[in-house]
Design an enzyme around this catalytic site. Structure first.
Site, PDB file in Angstrom:
ATOM      1  N   GLU A  46      58.387  -5.556  33.417  1.00  0.00           N
ATOM      2  CA  GLU A  46      59.649  -5.345  34.093  1.00  0.00           C
ATOM      3  C   GLU A  46      59.333  -5.460  35.577  1.00  0.00           C
ATOM      4  O   GLU A  46      58.454  -4.736  36.053  1.00  0.00           O
ATOM      5  CB  GLU A  46      60.080  -3.897  33.799  1.00  0.00           C
ATOM      6  CG  GLU A  46      61.440  -3.733  33.254  1.00  0.00           C
ATOM      7  CD  GLU A  46      61.705  -2.273  32.904  1.00  0.00           C
ATOM      8  OE1 GLU A  46      60.919  -1.686  32.134  1.00  0.00           O
ATOM      9  OE2 GLU A  46      62.689  -1.748  33.418  1.00  0.00           O
ATOM     10  N   ARG A 271      47.961   2.596  24.734  1.00  0.00           N
ATOM     11  CA  ARG A 271      47.959   2.277  26.161  1.00  0.00           C
ATOM     12  C   ARG A 271      46.738   2.891  26.831  1.00  0.00           C
ATOM     13  O   ARG A 271      46.164   3.860  26.339  1.00  0.00           O
ATOM     14  CB  ARG A 271      49.258   2.663  26.853  1.00  0.00           C
ATOM     15  CG  ARG A 271      49.511   4.130  27.040  1.00  0.00           C
ATOM     16  CD  ARG A 271      50.957   4.400  27.436  1.00  0.00           C
ATOM     17  NE  ARG A 271      51.259   4.062  28.818  1.00  0.00           N
ATOM     18  CZ  ARG A 271      52.222   3.212  29.190  1.00  0.00           C
ATOM     19  NH1 ARG A 271      52.946   2.588  28.307  1.00  0.00           N
ATOM     20  NH2 ARG A 271      52.474   2.993  30.451  1.00  0.00           N
ATOM     21  N   LYS A 281      54.337   3.361  36.657  1.00  0.00           N
ATOM     22  CA  LYS A 281      54.924   2.719  37.835  1.00  0.00           C
ATOM     23  C   LYS A 281      55.814   3.683  38.609  1.00  0.00           C
ATOM     24  O   LYS A 281      55.837   3.645  39.833  1.00  0.00           O
ATOM     25  CB  LYS A 281      55.716   1.475  37.416  1.00  0.00           C
ATOM     26  CG  LYS A 281      54.834   0.261  37.255  1.00  0.00           C
ATOM     27  CD  LYS A 281      55.650  -0.980  36.976  1.00  0.00           C
ATOM     28  CE  LYS A 281      56.107  -0.992  35.541  1.00  0.00           C
ATOM     29  NZ  LYS A 281      56.830  -2.207  35.168  1.00  0.00           N
TER      30      LYS A 281
HETATM   31  P1  ATP Z   1      54.999   1.960  33.371  1.00  0.00           P
HETATM   32  O1  ATP Z   1      55.075   3.106  32.414  1.00  0.00           O
HETATM   33  O2  ATP Z   1      53.839   1.985  34.278  1.00  0.00           O
HETATM   34  O3  ATP Z   1      56.291   1.700  34.088  1.00  0.00           O
HETATM   35  P2  ATP Z   1      55.746  -0.050  31.555  1.00  0.00           P
HETATM   36  O4  ATP Z   1      55.239  -0.078  30.162  1.00  0.00           O
HETATM   37  O5  ATP Z   1      57.146   0.373  31.744  1.00  0.00           O
HETATM   38  O6  ATP Z   1      54.730   0.719  32.437  1.00  0.00           O
HETATM   39  P3  ATP Z   1      56.118  -2.843  31.787  1.00  0.00           P
HETATM   40  O7  ATP Z   1      56.352  -3.622  33.015  1.00  0.00           O
HETATM   41  O8  ATP Z   1      57.207  -2.711  30.814  1.00  0.00           O
HETATM   42  O9  ATP Z   1      55.602  -1.438  32.254  1.00  0.00           O
HETATM   43  O10 ATP Z   1      54.778  -3.340  31.073  1.00  0.00           O
HETATM   44  C1  ATP Z   1      54.507  -4.646  30.729  1.00  0.00           C
HETATM   45  C2  ATP Z   1      53.533  -4.626  29.594  1.00  0.00           C
HETATM   46  O11 ATP Z   1      52.348  -3.935  29.962  1.00  0.00           O
HETATM   47  C3  ATP Z   1      54.118  -3.915  28.391  1.00  0.00           C
HETATM   48  O12 ATP Z   1      53.856  -4.688  27.240  1.00  0.00           O
HETATM   49  C4  ATP Z   1      53.405  -2.610  28.363  1.00  0.00           C
HETATM   50  O13 ATP Z   1      53.288  -2.151  27.067  1.00  0.00           O
HETATM   51  C5  ATP Z   1      52.055  -2.945  28.989  1.00  0.00           C
HETATM   52  N1  ATP Z   1      51.479  -1.757  29.630  1.00  0.00           N
HETATM   53  C6  ATP Z   1      52.024  -0.997  30.586  1.00  0.00           C
HETATM   54  N2  ATP Z   1      51.228   0.049  30.881  1.00  0.00           N
HETATM   55  C7  ATP Z   1      50.140  -0.058  30.094  1.00  0.00           C
HETATM   56  C8  ATP Z   1      48.946   0.718  29.908  1.00  0.00           C
HETATM   57  N3  ATP Z   1      48.719   1.832  30.615  1.00  0.00           N
HETATM   58  N4  ATP Z   1      48.037   0.295  28.996  1.00  0.00           N
HETATM   59  C9  ATP Z   1      48.251  -0.821  28.297  1.00  0.00           C
HETATM   60  N5  ATP Z   1      49.340  -1.583  28.411  1.00  0.00           N
HETATM   61  C10 ATP Z   1      50.294  -1.223  29.289  1.00  0.00           C
HETATM   62 MG    MG Z   2      58.554  -0.666  30.405  1.00  0.00          MG
END
Ligand code: ATP
Ligand code: MG
Length: 574
Positions: A46, A271, A281
């Site tokens: 995102e 994760r 984020k």
């Molecule tokens: P955040 O919680 O930091 O906002 P998010 O999952 O909302 O992270 P996205 O931009 O949706 O962030 O993530 C893009 C991809 O990266 C998704 O497939 C997500 O599952 C993966 N991802 C995000 N954080 C992690 C993590 N700590 N470990 C492994 N994969 C991750």
């Molecule tokens: Mg997300």
């Protein structure tokens, strides 16, 4: 892999991956011919922040699978929330993925490119009696939804005729209603044990400009609705996501069935969590906005851009991701020192060596001619001649590390002390003859003599000198700003101190006040000309990276990592 790649995913080469559960699943699907042998993954961020090391894990998994199975990997921006998203993030994400060494299939994709199709799918759901426009407020919807132990209550609008919902939905799109007035909801099961299945919201009204579609829309599809359909549209075979989406899988399956469109296989993995830092984020944005760090690329940040500025290499980050592996169960918290270990491993192999003094004290070699300058041609890497060499000037006045002198040395202290002899790396043996102090009693200068026969730092007569210290010619030294970093949070899990009084306090209360220390170091001339991003080892002190803030007059270096290998020690203990 036995399969020959047709269009090999352009991606960084790596040590061969073991047979983790993801690879086993995909191999199984290939064997059964489920997707016709196709492997097509995607990395779907995102664009509402910069990427962090957790994303690097997901990037290495998705692009790595495509590479290993001769498949493809898309980069798709799941940009459904115009209020939080920005082109700055879109650009930084592309830069970071490329820097990590990966290239996506074709052009980047955007969920917003599918807004027209998503809208058409929503109308189809309405017409099929599988979605309805609800007039409950956000709060009422939450209330009606129930809890894990209490089933939900149907909205009074749930059974309204499809024609009425369709009319309202079109008027929502036409901008007739203010934000929050109406939503479109899927009609699934208000009593489902999976709360996500209790008529989730599909569309909301938001009178906001989108960074790609401008003011075309005032209704936006929800993430869950968009995500699974986007994967379907792109023909993704394996939708790999983190474990928290476990419960969403049922919804995604329902949606794709209801629309009768192509089904990817979702597979969840744990994760990454890293000690001493945060990988969310939302929290990272807070650190930036409230000025706790200097920006997204502050070298203390766990962001890719922060790690890059700090001097980490893409090779080291990929090695880290490969070492932590991928598991299905339980979120994994990895010790920060493993990342440091990987960084050290790679930097040790590739960085040139130089000399700089972080906490300088003056040495005067009294028996060395006042106006003499010798220029030593010193190797940039002791074990790898391909690095070449650099000229290093030597004269009567030098800087050495304050810590390399003790007036009252403890036992087994082999560095400089009154009357003691030490080797100046690559130069001469010197002996401390006199200690000069200021009025407050601080040592300000050491008067020494040298042995001309030890030129180059070798023993003239088999005399043993145990200590070797680094130095910089005082006349030629360049004052250099050096930024020394420590963990952003001292606790393994930020904010978790074990003290009950600390519970409930905001995480920003626990930022390590000493996470950044700035010193003025004295560096050999070679370092002043290193371009921004240049990486180097300061002998005995660690790995450093030239920072873009620096100028030829005042270079700036970040310490990437110290030389101390705490992880290797830890591993030996285990
Ligand atoms: P955040 O919680 O930091 O906002 P998010 O999952 O909302 O992270 P996205 O931009 O949706 O962030 O993530 C893009 C991809 O990266 C998704 O497939 C997500 O599952 C993966 N991802 C995000 N954080 C992690 C993590 N700590 N470990 C492994 N994969 C991750
Ligand atoms: Mg997300």
């Amino acid at each position: 892999m036995s399969q020959q790649p047709e269009t090999p995913c352009a991606a960084a080469q790596e040590r061969p991956q073991g047979q983790d559960f993801l690879r086993a699943r995909i191999a199984q699907d290939n064997e059964s011919g489920r997707f016709g042998g196709r492997v097509h993954t995607r990395f779907p961020p995102e664009p509402n922040g910069y990427l962090h090391i957790g994303h690097a894990k997901s990037i290495c998994i998705n692009f790595g699978l495509a590479r290993d199975f001769g498949g493809k990997c898309n980069l798709r921006f799941d940009d459904t929330n115009p209020v939080k998203e920005d082109v700055e993030y879109v650009d930084s994400i592309q830069q970071d993925v490329r820097w990590l060494g990966f290239e996506w299939e074709g052009e980047p994709h955007y969920a917003s490119d599918y807004f027209d199709r998503l809208y058409a799918y929503a109308e189809k759901l309405i017409m099929d009696g599988k979605a309805y426009v609800d007039e409950l407020s956000a709060e009422e919807i939450r209330e009606y939804r129930g809890t894990l132990t209490r089933p939900g209550t149907p909205s009074p609008w749930r059974e309204r005729p499809a024609s009425e919902s369709l009319d309202l939905f079109r008027r929502m799109k036409a901008g007739e209603f203010p934000d929050g007035k109406l939503v479109l909801r899927a009609k699934i099961d208000m009593a489902s044990p999976n709360v996500i299945m209790r008529d989730p919201t599909l569309y909301r009204i938001r009178h906001a400009d989108h960074h790609r579609t401008g003011d075309k829309w005032c209704i936006y599809p929800m993430y869950d609705f968009t995500h699974c359909i986007s994967d379907s549209i792109e023909g993704i075979t394996h939708s790999i996501c983190t474990l928290e989406f476990d419960n969403n899988r049922e919804l995604y399956d329902w949606m794709l069935d209801a629309l009768d469109i192509y089904h990817p296989q979702q597979i969840e993995f744990a994760r990454l969590n890293l000690t001493h830092t945060l990988l969310s984020k939302r929290k990272l944005i807070q650190l930036v906005r409230e000025g706790h760090v200097r920006g997204w690329d502050d070298p203390r940040m766990p962001t890719i851009s922060g790690l890059r500025r700090r001097g980490c290499t893409p090779e080291a980050i990929r090695d880290f991701c490969s070492r932590i592996g991928v598991a299905r169960t339980a979120d994994s918290t990895v010790d920060y020192s493993l990342l440091e270990f990987c960084v050290r491993e790679h930097l040790n192999a590739v960085t040139p060596r130089c000399m700089a003094v972080l906490d300088p004290i003056r040495v005067v070699i009294e028996d060395y001619p006042e106006d003499k300058v010798e220029v030593f041609d010193l190797p940039l890497h002791p074990e790898d001649a391909s690095h070449g060499s650099r000229p290093v000037p030597f004269c009567r006045e030098l800087w050495i590390e304050r810590d390399d002198f003790r007036e009252n040395p403890p036992k087994k202290y082999y560095r400089l002390a009154p009357g003691a002899e030490v080797r100046l790396r690559y130069a001469y043996y010197i002996t401390c003859r006199e200690v000069i102090k200021d009025e407050a009693g601080n040592v300000v200068e050491l008067r020494c003599s040298h042995d001309p026969a030890s030129r180059g730092g070798s023993s003239p007569d088999g005399r043993r000198v145990k200590g070797t210290i680094h130095w910089v010619s005082a006349r030629h030294a360049r004052p250099t700003e050096v930024r020394l970093y420590d963990h952003l949070f001292l606790q393994d899990v930020p904010g978790v101190t074990g003290n009950p009084d600390d519970e409930g306090r905001p995480f920003t209360d626990f930022i390590n006040p000493d996470s950044l220390k700035i010193v003025t170091a004295m560096a050999e001339p070679y370092l002043a000309d290193l371009p921004a991003g240049g990486r180097v080892q300061f002998e005995r002190l660690g790995y450093f990276c030239s920072d873009p803030d620096g100028t030829p007059e005042k270079p700036v270096f970040n310490r990437t990592v110290t030389l101390k290998d705490s992880w290797a020690k830890l591993e030996r203990k285990l």
